[in-house]
Design a protein around this motif. Structure first.
Motif, PDB file in Angstrom:
ATOM      1  N   UNK A  69       0.826  -1.212   0.000  1.00  0.00           N
ATOM      2  CA  UNK A  69       0.000   0.000   0.000  1.00  0.00           C
ATOM      3  C   UNK A  69       0.857   1.257   0.000  1.00  0.00           C
ATOM      4  N   UNK A  70       1.962   1.220   0.742  1.00  0.00           N
ATOM      5  CA  UNK A  70       2.844   2.388   0.766  1.00  0.00           C
ATOM      6  C   UNK A  70       3.448   2.626  -0.610  1.00  0.00           C
ATOM      7  N   UNK A  71       3.872   1.540  -1.269  1.00  0.00           N
ATOM      8  CA  UNK A  71       4.424   1.674  -2.617  1.00  0.00           C
ATOM      9  C   UNK A  71       3.408   2.202  -3.601  1.00  0.00           C
ATOM     10  N   UNK A  73       0.759   4.056  -2.880  1.00  0.00           N
ATOM     11  CA  UNK A  73       0.500   5.458  -2.558  1.00  0.00           C
ATOM     12  C   UNK A  73       1.630   6.366  -3.039  1.00  0.00           C
ATOM     13  N   UNK A  74       2.863   5.938  -2.806  1.00  0.00           N
ATOM     14  CA  UNK A  74       4.004   6.746  -3.252  1.00  0.00           C
ATOM     15  C   UNK A  74       4.007   6.882  -4.769  1.00  0.00           C
ATOM     16  N   UNK A  75       3.676   5.798  -5.446  1.00  0.00           N
ATOM     17  CA  UNK A  75       3.648   5.829  -6.914  1.00  0.00           C
ATOM     18  C   UNK A  75       2.595   6.808  -7.414  1.00  0.00           C
ATOM     19  N   UNK A  76       1.419   6.807  -6.777  1.00  0.00           N
ATOM     20  CA  UNK A  76       0.377   7.749  -7.196  1.00  0.00           C
ATOM     21  C   UNK A  76       0.800   9.188  -6.912  1.00  0.00           C
ATOM     22  N   UNK A  77       1.472   9.405  -5.775  1.00  0.00           N
ATOM     23  CA  UNK A  77       1.926  10.751  -5.445  1.00  0.00           C
ATOM     24  C   UNK A  77       2.964  11.279  -6.415  1.00  0.00           C
ATOM     25  N   UNK A  78       3.926  10.434  -6.768  1.00  0.00           N
ATOM     26  CA  UNK A  78       4.978  10.841  -7.703  1.00  0.00           C
ATOM     27  C   UNK A  78       4.401  11.034  -9.099  1.00  0.00           C
ATOM     28  N   UNK A  79       3.496  10.133  -9.498  1.00  0.00           N
ATOM     29  CA  UNK A  79       2.889  10.241 -10.827  1.00  0.00           C
ATOM     30  C   UNK A  79       2.064  11.512 -10.944  1.00  0.00           C
ATOM     31  N   UNK A 144      -0.770   7.198   5.477  1.00  0.00           N
ATOM     32  CA  UNK A 144      -2.065   6.639   5.116  1.00  0.00           C
ATOM     33  C   UNK A 144      -2.009   5.131   4.955  1.00  0.00           C
ATOM     34  N   UNK A 145      -0.966   4.636   4.284  1.00  0.00           N
ATOM     35  CA  UNK A 145      -0.803   3.195   4.106  1.00  0.00           C
ATOM     36  C   UNK A 145      -0.600   2.487   5.441  1.00  0.00           C
ATOM     37  N   UNK A 146       0.207   3.094   6.310  1.00  0.00           N
ATOM     38  CA  UNK A 146       0.437   2.514   7.639  1.00  0.00           C
ATOM     39  C   UNK A 146      -0.864   2.500   8.446  1.00  0.00           C
ATOM     40  N   UNK A 147      -1.681   3.542   8.292  1.00  0.00           N
ATOM     41  CA  UNK A 147      -2.958   3.619   9.012  1.00  0.00           C
ATOM     42  C   UNK A 147      -3.893   2.480   8.607  1.00  0.00           C
ATOM     43  N   UNK A 148      -3.887   2.149   7.315  1.00  0.00           N
ATOM     44  CA  UNK A 148      -4.734   1.054   6.830  1.00  0.00           C
ATOM     45  C   UNK A 148      -4.387  -0.250   7.542  1.00  0.00           C
ATOM     46  N   UNK A 149      -3.091  -0.555   7.606  1.00  0.00           N
ATOM     47  CA  UNK A 149      -2.674  -1.806   8.228  1.00  0.00           C
ATOM     48  C   UNK A 149      -2.788  -1.744   9.747  1.00  0.00           C
TER      49      UNK A 149
END
Length: 219
Positions: A69-71, A73-79, A144-149
């Motif tokens: 999830x972190x990966x 999210x980071x990919x969407x942010x960079x994109x 956000x990803x950490x919050x999900x888990x």
């Protein structure tokens, strides 16, 4: 008696929904306070993903799922940040990102899990940030990803033992009752639907807890 029980259940539902609403609003406001108003919509998409993913037990691989999830999210942010450099370059980036989000999360056909992450990508596009603010946005996406888990570990850590044990007992009781009916000459066919439904629920729980690349057959 029935009216009292119904009133108690209604009161319990109202309290539960109120606490849920307060928790959602509190998380979004806290997220906005930590990462700024430009990133508050990330909190909205994150809380949506947290609630939708609760139906699946992801606690068997907490680290791997957090990284996943972190990966993403980071990919969407960079994109989303990269699309600001060129209008023509943004078109293939949008296409690739929507494909990645859909492909990564399409494993569950019961709920559109790709929806909160797709909305998050749209939020990032709608509220662009400068290069100076990009690290804070990426940090928010990781949180956000950490919050999900984190919510998964709180709610679903012992989900299979708490939910599966009563289902197994129910299946065994139904099978014994059906055998008694067979012995007494009755068909017992009316119980098949309930038994199949219980077995299906149990299989779904086991499927969520499966090891990587492990396939459960119909049997």
């Amino acid at each position: 008696m029935k009216d009292a029980l119904k009133a108690a259940l209604t009161k319990k539902n109202i309290i539960g929904n109120t606490l849920l609403f307060v928790g959602i609003i509190g998380y979004i406001l806290l997220f906005g306070a930590l990462f700024g108003q430009n990133n508050i919509l990330i909190g909205v998409s994150t809380i949506t993903a947290m609630l939708m993913l609760l139906e699946r037990d992801l606690t068997i691989h907490p680290i791997a799922n957090t990284v996943k999830f972190a990966g993403l999210n980071l990919l969407t942010g960079i994109a989303a940040f990269a699309t600001g450099f060129s209008v023509w370059g943004a078109i293939p980036i949008h296409f690739v990102m929507m494909f990645i989000i859909s492909y990564t999360l399409i494993f569950n056909l019961k709920n559109p899990l790709y929806l909160p992450f797709s909305l998050q990508y749209l939020f990032l596009l709608a509220i662009p940030v400068t290069a100076e603010d990009l690290p804070l946005r990426l940090t928010g996406l990781v949180v956000g990803a950490v919050s999900i888990m984190a919510l998964q570990m709180i709610v679903n850590k012992k989900r299979i033992s708490k939910n599966a044990d009563p289902i197994i007992k129910s299946i065994c009781s139904s099978l014994l009752e059906k055998m008694d009916k067979k012995v007494s000459g009755e068909s017992g066919a009316e119980m098949d639907t309930a038994i199949r439904k219980s077995v299906g629920s149990l299989r779904s729980m086991i499927y969520d807890q499966r090891e990587e690349d492990y396939y459960l057959t119909e049997e």
